[in-house]
Design a protein around this motif. Structure first.
Motif, PDB file in Angstrom:
ATOM      1  N   SER A 191       0.783  -1.082   0.116  1.00 48.76           N
ATOM      2  CA  SER A 191       0.010   0.025  -0.136  1.00 48.76           C
ATOM      3  C   SER A 191       0.937   1.385  -0.077  1.00 48.76           C
ATOM      4  CB  SER A 191      -0.806  -0.116   1.140  1.00 48.76           C
ATOM      5  OG  SER A 191      -0.139   0.102   2.407  1.00 48.76           O
ATOM      6  N   SER A 192       0.474   2.065  -0.701  1.00 46.95           N
ATOM      7  CA  SER A 192       1.279   3.681  -0.892  1.00 46.95           C
ATOM      8  C   SER A 192       1.163   4.319   0.526  1.00 46.95           C
ATOM      9  CB  SER A 192       0.533   4.381  -2.058  1.00 46.95           C
ATOM     10  OG  SER A 192       1.074   5.466  -2.040  1.00 46.95           O
ATOM     11  N   ASP A 193       2.166   5.178   0.819  1.00 44.27           N
ATOM     12  CA  ASP A 193       2.292   6.185   1.693  1.00 44.27           C
ATOM     13  C   ASP A 193       1.017   7.084   1.511  1.00 44.27           C
ATOM     14  OD1 ASP A 193       4.349   4.834   2.923  1.00 44.27           O
ATOM     15  OD2 ASP A 193       5.897   6.179   2.203  1.00 44.27           O
ATOM     16  N   GLU A 194       0.569   7.284   0.246  1.00 50.86           N
ATOM     17  CA  GLU A 194      -0.434   8.333   0.061  1.00 50.86           C
ATOM     18  C   GLU A 194      -1.903   7.741   0.527  1.00 50.86           C
ATOM     19  OE1 GLU A 194      -0.357   9.082  -4.220  1.00 50.86           O
ATOM     20  OE2 GLU A 194       1.555  10.271  -3.905  1.00 50.86           O
ATOM     21  N   GLU A 195      -2.013   6.593   0.850  1.00 47.28           N
ATOM     22  CA  GLU A 195      -3.209   5.876   1.574  1.00 47.28           C
ATOM     23  C   GLU A 195      -3.362   5.964   2.846  1.00 47.28           C
ATOM     24  OE1 GLU A 195      -3.248   2.006  -0.487  1.00 47.28           O
ATOM     25  OE2 GLU A 195      -4.130   3.061  -2.415  1.00 47.28           O
ATOM     26  N   TRP A 196      -4.440   5.862   3.343  1.00 48.52           N
ATOM     27  CA  TRP A 196      -4.711   5.359   4.746  1.00 48.52           C
ATOM     28  C   TRP A 196      -5.684   4.448   4.786  1.00 48.52           C
ATOM     29  CZ3 TRP A 196      -3.128   8.720   8.741  1.00 48.52           C
ATOM     30  CH2 TRP A 196      -3.524   8.440   9.832  1.00 48.52           C
ATOM     31  N   PRO A 197      -4.911   3.110   4.739  1.00 45.98           N
ATOM     32  CA  PRO A 197      -5.628   1.671   4.236  1.00 45.98           C
ATOM     33  C   PRO A 197      -6.348   1.229   5.553  1.00 45.98           C
ATOM     34  CG  PRO A 197      -3.188   1.403   4.368  1.00 45.98           C
ATOM     35  CD  PRO A 197      -3.602   2.931   4.604  1.00 45.98           C
ATOM     36  N   GLU A 198      -5.866   1.327   6.804  1.00 41.83           N
ATOM     37  CA  GLU A 198      -6.260   0.775   7.945  1.00 41.83           C
ATOM     38  C   GLU A 198      -6.846   1.754   8.994  1.00 41.83           C
ATOM     39  OE1 GLU A 198      -4.267  -3.038   9.140  1.00 41.83           O
ATOM     40  OE2 GLU A 198      -2.716  -2.206   7.730  1.00 41.83           O
ATOM     41  N   TYR A 199      -7.518   1.252   9.865  1.00 40.09           N
ATOM     42  CA  TYR A 199      -7.751   2.051  11.091  1.00 40.09           C
ATOM     43  C   TYR A 199      -6.669   2.647  11.886  1.00 40.09           C
ATOM     44  CZ  TYR A 199     -10.198   2.972  15.808  1.00 40.09           C
ATOM     45  OH  TYR A 199     -10.590   3.737  16.826  1.00 40.09           O
ATOM     46  N   LEU A 200      -6.539   4.056  12.005  1.00 41.20           N
ATOM     47  CA  LEU A 200      -5.680   4.575  12.621  1.00 41.20           C
ATOM     48  C   LEU A 200      -4.309   4.854  11.742  1.00 41.20           C
ATOM     49  CD1 LEU A 200      -6.324   3.862  16.448  1.00 41.20           C
ATOM     50  CD2 LEU A 200      -7.308   5.938  15.111  1.00 41.20           C
ATOM     51  N   GLY A 201      -4.469   4.418  10.567  1.00 42.77           N
ATOM     52  CA  GLY A 201      -3.373   4.608   9.733  1.00 42.77           C
ATOM     53  C   GLY A 201      -2.516   3.288   9.404  1.00 42.77           C
ATOM     54  N   GLY A 202      -2.809   2.419  10.108  1.00 48.42           N
ATOM     55  CA  GLY A 202      -1.753   1.231   9.894  1.00 48.42           C
ATOM     56  C   GLY A 202      -1.860   0.196  11.096  1.00 48.42           C
ATOM     57  N   PRO A 203      -1.251  -0.903  10.905  1.00 51.01           N
ATOM     58  CA  PRO A 203      -1.373  -1.887  12.105  1.00 51.01           C
ATOM     59  C   PRO A 203      -0.731  -1.505  13.466  1.00 51.01           C
ATOM     60  CG  PRO A 203      -0.059  -2.746  10.522  1.00 51.01           C
ATOM     61  CD  PRO A 203      -0.633  -1.529   9.988  1.00 51.01           C
ATOM     62  N   ASP A 204       0.197  -0.726  13.115  1.00 49.67           N
ATOM     63  CA  ASP A 204       1.095  -0.024  14.467  1.00 49.67           C
ATOM     64  C   ASP A 204       0.130   0.803  15.264  1.00 49.67           C
ATOM     65  OD1 ASP A 204       0.946   2.109  12.742  1.00 49.67           O
ATOM     66  OD2 ASP A 204       3.237   1.999  12.430  1.00 49.67           O
ATOM     67  N   ARG A 205      -1.086   1.498  14.628  1.00 51.67           N
ATOM     68  CA  ARG A 205      -2.057   2.135  15.430  1.00 51.67           C
ATOM     69  C   ARG A 205      -1.034   3.437  15.703  1.00 51.67           C
ATOM     70  NH1 ARG A 205      -4.886  -1.069  12.761  1.00 51.67           N
ATOM     71  NH2 ARG A 205      -6.087  -2.504  13.885  1.00 51.67           N
ATOM     72  N   ASN A 206      -0.391   4.023  14.868  1.00 49.19           N
ATOM     73  CA  ASN A 206       0.433   5.263  15.318  1.00 49.19           C
ATOM     74  C   ASN A 206      -0.062   6.464  14.936  1.00 49.19           C
ATOM     75  OD1 ASN A 206       2.135   3.883  17.094  1.00 49.19           O
ATOM     76  ND2 ASN A 206       3.868   3.934  15.491  1.00 49.19           N
ATOM     77  N   HIS A 207      -1.318   6.463  14.209  1.00 47.04           N
ATOM     78  CA  HIS A 207      -1.899   7.702  13.606  1.00 47.04           C
ATOM     79  C   HIS A 207      -0.929   8.510  12.741  1.00 47.04           C
ATOM     80  CE1 HIS A 207      -4.859   7.685  17.122  1.00 47.04           C
ATOM     81  NE2 HIS A 207      -4.318   6.489  17.234  1.00 47.04           N
ATOM     82  N   TYR A 208      -0.017   7.969  11.981  1.00 42.40           N
ATOM     83  CA  TYR A 208       1.096   8.617  11.251  1.00 42.40           C
ATOM     84  C   TYR A 208       1.022   8.463  10.044  1.00 42.40           C
ATOM     85  CZ  TYR A 208       5.697   9.888  10.136  1.00 42.40           C
ATOM     86  OH  TYR A 208       7.003  10.553   9.321  1.00 42.40           O
ATOM     87  N   SER A 209       1.463   9.712   9.198  1.00 44.00           N
ATOM     88  CA  SER A 209       1.605   9.902   7.760  1.00 44.00           C
ATOM     89  C   SER A 209       3.036  10.145   7.231  1.00 44.00           C
ATOM     90  CB  SER A 209       0.282  10.757   7.269  1.00 44.00           C
ATOM     91  OG  SER A 209       0.694  10.723   5.704  1.00 44.00           O
ATOM     92  N   ARG A 210       3.400   9.787   6.266  1.00 47.83           N
ATOM     93  CA  ARG A 210       4.798  10.482   5.684  1.00 47.83           C
ATOM     94  C   ARG A 210       4.274  11.464   4.786  1.00 47.83           C
ATOM     95  NH1 ARG A 210       5.248   4.771   6.226  1.00 47.83           N
ATOM     96  NH2 ARG A 210       7.187   4.060   7.323  1.00 47.83           N
ATOM     97  N   LEU A 211       3.048  11.875   4.616  1.00 48.15           N
ATOM     98  CA  LEU A 211       2.943  13.025   3.541  1.00 48.15           C
ATOM     99  C   LEU A 211       3.654  14.224   4.131  1.00 48.15           C
ATOM    100  CD1 LEU A 211      -0.517  12.174   2.405  1.00 48.15           C
ATOM    101  CD2 LEU A 211       1.304  11.483   1.259  1.00 48.15           C
ATOM    102  N   THR A 212       3.947  15.096   3.124  1.00 47.97           N
ATOM    103  CA  THR A 212       4.653  16.268   3.440  1.00 47.97           C
ATOM    104  C   THR A 212       4.203  17.627   2.639  1.00 47.97           C
ATOM    105  OG1 THR A 212       6.457  15.830   1.799  1.00 47.97           O
ATOM    106  CG2 THR A 212       6.774  15.085   4.070  1.00 47.97           C
ATOM    107  N   GLN A 213       3.164  17.447   1.954  1.00 48.87           N
ATOM    108  CA  GLN A 213       2.630  18.586   1.142  1.00 48.87           C
ATOM    109  C   GLN A 213       2.150  19.864   2.083  1.00 48.87           C
ATOM    110  OE1 GLN A 213      -1.160  19.273  -1.492  1.00 48.87           O
ATOM    111  NE2 GLN A 213       0.631  18.452  -3.156  1.00 48.87           N
TER     112      GLN A 213
END
Length: 699
Positions: free
Chosen positions: A24-46
């Protein structure tokens, strides 16, 4: 678990097969709270600290279905998936907000509050899984149609692996499940009374709906922890829960599932369940393929305060003593963070077993100690002194008198004298959980609200014979929340039932009694005749109630004490009875255990206009954090979404929402543009209703 009052039946979490997640791309939000680590984190920078003040509304989707929505929406392949107030599932074009499809269950959806969906994909097989009522459903993610080959015509019972004592008991789910390969492991919300079902952890096959494995949180003979309960507690009718309702985290590489559990039931009296009560109030590490216990840590022993672990843990990599350690961090209602080695379960900061007061209630034996970490320092105040009462209150003398009469202090057991519980019933941390960035900095919002809890002797059945059938049922099931005179406690979230016949019809009230709504659990186990009698009592229809006497009343498990309700410690104007801050946002360096900053979160405009510095407000829903250095959070009673500088805690942007956003935002990028989207349903804390999802982007 958040009380027997909030029957949340959440939209199932988006399921994602391992190969799909890894690609899955860093541009997506594919799981609850952002991912399986539940860290609410996104690599997006725009969107950056320099341009965030230019954010504008990009689109707004009106569901035409107003009411509280706590959903953290998903975005996969350019499609945004979410849920409405009555559990209708929808798919939108993530760039425009235009609806692609919408699914409403035949006969109507549940009246529960949902926090998200689960998306799973294996090549062309794409599924949305969600929970409604006591069932887990599967939809085709492309068409929105039911997958009839899943379970029984598209659904499976959430009671499937709970055993015979769960039959006809209240079982729902308000938090998305967690995906591992083709398994989905489901959280459960149960009653918190003596009629609670057991809170076993269940894994279902995504393709078929069949049970893959079950872990017993109330151990059975021969299982580890069986001796921490009275004999055969697993099959006792008056013992239950110890369930995961807040969601889980997953280390997919190691196939380790991290499961935070809640209190055993009945929540506030444990004389019938003496002992430590494993695996209630634990952080469990399970083998995701088999459900086998790898390690556990119990954060509250023999809980009689409803100190559930309120949110999924965060999986992080820390640097401690010059060594990188994969860790798991668990936030709590008490305002402490517990940090462990992810593989061994060893605490990464010392934890001390501190002496706790003993109970004065007949039959209760609380555990003599409770574990408290030395670091990190708590992110909420731990004690309230007289000097900490609300300095702006008009009734200071009354607050002081209530404070002085109440029992107070560290893990003070409940009794017939009110106990001042602080942090309160909703934290500290709540179900929104914490965000963590790759540097190991945790960002956690918290409530600072004191509550007054007490017990009273439970009337025996022969003491209720003078009451009508409906009044007996009301006294047994409803008094704790709605009061002896049906007056409710609106400031604490429990509505008045006086003259309910002027606002609702009998069919609607009967449905709520059966299935629950919002914070209220359902009472599916009482008979149709009893429901008729209860509704007749609420509607003041003595003639109808009299005809409903026929039939044997449902026998409820007897516990010698009952809970007198969730009562906030408020001043005469409805503000917290303690001094501000009433809501906070804290940055904690998990590598060192030290706080970096703490800010108030939210405000009451009318107090600010009086020259009072922002006080913070109660808040529900979590933050998200981005690689560009921003933290976004809605959550507050004042109905705003805000962006903070993650390094300093400075507010860089804020915007008033159409309705309060009691939900965690999501962020994603499509066609080169980054969006931040949040659900705006309102209603909680007395806020106005809303029906929209709103997305923000740069011009």
């Amino acid at each position: 678990m958040r009380r027997f009052i909030l029957p949340l039946i959440t939209a199932a979490t988006l399921v994602i097969a391992t190969q799909f997640t890894d690609q899955s791309s860093d541009e997506e939000w594919p799981e609850y709270l952002g991912g399986p680590d539940r860290n609410h984190y996104s690599r997006l920078t725009q969107i950056t600290p320099a341009n965030v003040n230019q954010l504008q509304v990009a689109w707004e989707y009106h569901s035409r279905d107003s009411g509280q929505v706590q959903c953290n929406p998903l975005m996969v392949g350019g499609v945004l998936y979410g849920i409405t107030a009555t559990n209708q599932i929808f798919a939108l074009d993530a760039a425009t907000g235009k609806e692609r499809w919408r699914f409403a269950q035949p006969g109507g959806g549940g009246l529960n509050t949902n926090r998200g969906l689960t998306y799973w994909q294996d090549q062309s097989d794409r599924r949305i899984l969600y929970a409604s009522g006591s069932y887990l459903y599967a939809l085709d993610a492309v068409t929105g149609k039911s997958i009839l080959a899943f379970g029984d015509n598209g659904r499976v019972s959430l009671r499937a692996g709970l055993g015979p004592t769960a039959k006809d008991k209240f079982v729902i789910s308000n938090t998305p499940g967690t995906l591992f390969e083709d398994l989905i492991i489901m959280p459960l919300r149960l009653s918190e009374g003596a009629d609670a079902a057991p809170g076993s952890i269940q894994a279902f096959h995504v393709r078929t709906g069949k049970i893959a494995w079950v872990f017993h949180t109330i151990p059975q003979p021969g299982e580890f922890g069986y001796d921490t309960w009275p004999k055969d507690s697993y099959q006792n009718k008056d013992v239950g829960a110890a369930n995961n309702w807040a969601g889980m985290a997953l280390d997919r590489k190691r196939a380790i599932l991290y499961v935070p559990t809640g209190s055993p039931a009945f929540d506030f009296y444990g004389g019938n369940r003496q002992g430590k009560n494993l695996f209630a109030n634990c952080l469990l590490a399970l083998d995701a393929r088999t459900g086998k216990r790898l390690w556990h840590y119990q954060i509250v022993h023999h809980d009689v305060w409803d100190r559930d672990l309120p949110a999924p843990p965060n999986l992080v990599t820390l640097t401690i003593g010059g060594k990188k350690i994969d860790a798991v961090a668990q936030v709590t209602k008490t305002g402490y963070v517990y940090v462990f080695d992810r593989v061994t379960g060893k605490p990464l900061f010392p934890i001390d077993e501190k002496p706790a007061p003993q109970s004065t209630v007949t039959g209760e034996v609380v555990w003599p100690t409770q574990p408290i970490p030395r670091m990190p320092a708590p992110f909420t105040r731990q004690f309230i002194a007289e000097k900490d009462l609300n300095p702006y209150a008009a009734n200071k003398a009354e607050l002081l008198e209530t404070y002085r009469k109440a029992k107070k202090g560290f893990f003070q057991p409940l009794s017939e004298t009110p106990t001042l519980v602080f942090p309160g019933a909703d934290g500290g941390a709540e179900w929104g959980g914490a965000a963590v960035d790759p540097e190991g900095i945790m960002y956690v919002n918290a409530n600072e609200m004191a509550w007054l809890f007490s017990l009273s002797p439970t009337p025996k059945s022969d003491e209720l014979t003078h009451l009508s059938p409906g009044q007996r049922l009301y006294t047994t099931h409803c008094v704790a929340c709605h009061g002896p005179n049906r007056q409710g406690n609106p400031t604490s979230g429990y509505p008045s039932l006086i003259n309910i016949q002027e606002r609702r019809d009998r069919a609607f009230v009967t449905k709520i009694i059966t299935n629950g709504k919002g914070m209220m659990p359902g009472f599916a186990s009482i008979s149709s005749t009893e429901k008729q009698a209860l509704v007749a009592f609420l509607f003041g229809d003595e003639k109808v109630e009299a005809t409903a006497k026929a039939g044997k009343e449902t026998a409820m498990p007897y516990v010698p004490y009952r809970f007198n309700g969730y009562n906030k410690f408020l001043d005469s104007q409805g503000y917290p009875g303690i001094a501000p801050p009433w809501g906070t946002l804290t940055a904690i360096n998990l590598n060192t255990g030290k706080h970096l900053w703490q800010k108030t979160l939210g405000e009451f405009k009318e107090l600010t206009q009086q020259g009072i510095a922002p006080t913070g407000t109660e808040n529900y829903g979590g933050p998200i954090v981005t690689a560009s250095g921003l933290l976004f959070i809605a959550a507050t009673k004042d109905g705003k979404i805000r962006a903070f500088d993650k390094k300093t805690g400075a507010i860089l942007w804020e915007r008033e929402l159409p309705a309060a956003g009691f939900a965690t935002p999501s962020t994603y990028q499509i066609n080169g543009k980054q969006y931040v989207v949040v659900a705006c349903g309102g209603t909680k804390l007395g806020t106005k209703k809303g029906d929209s999802y709103i997305a923000f982007a740069l011009p």
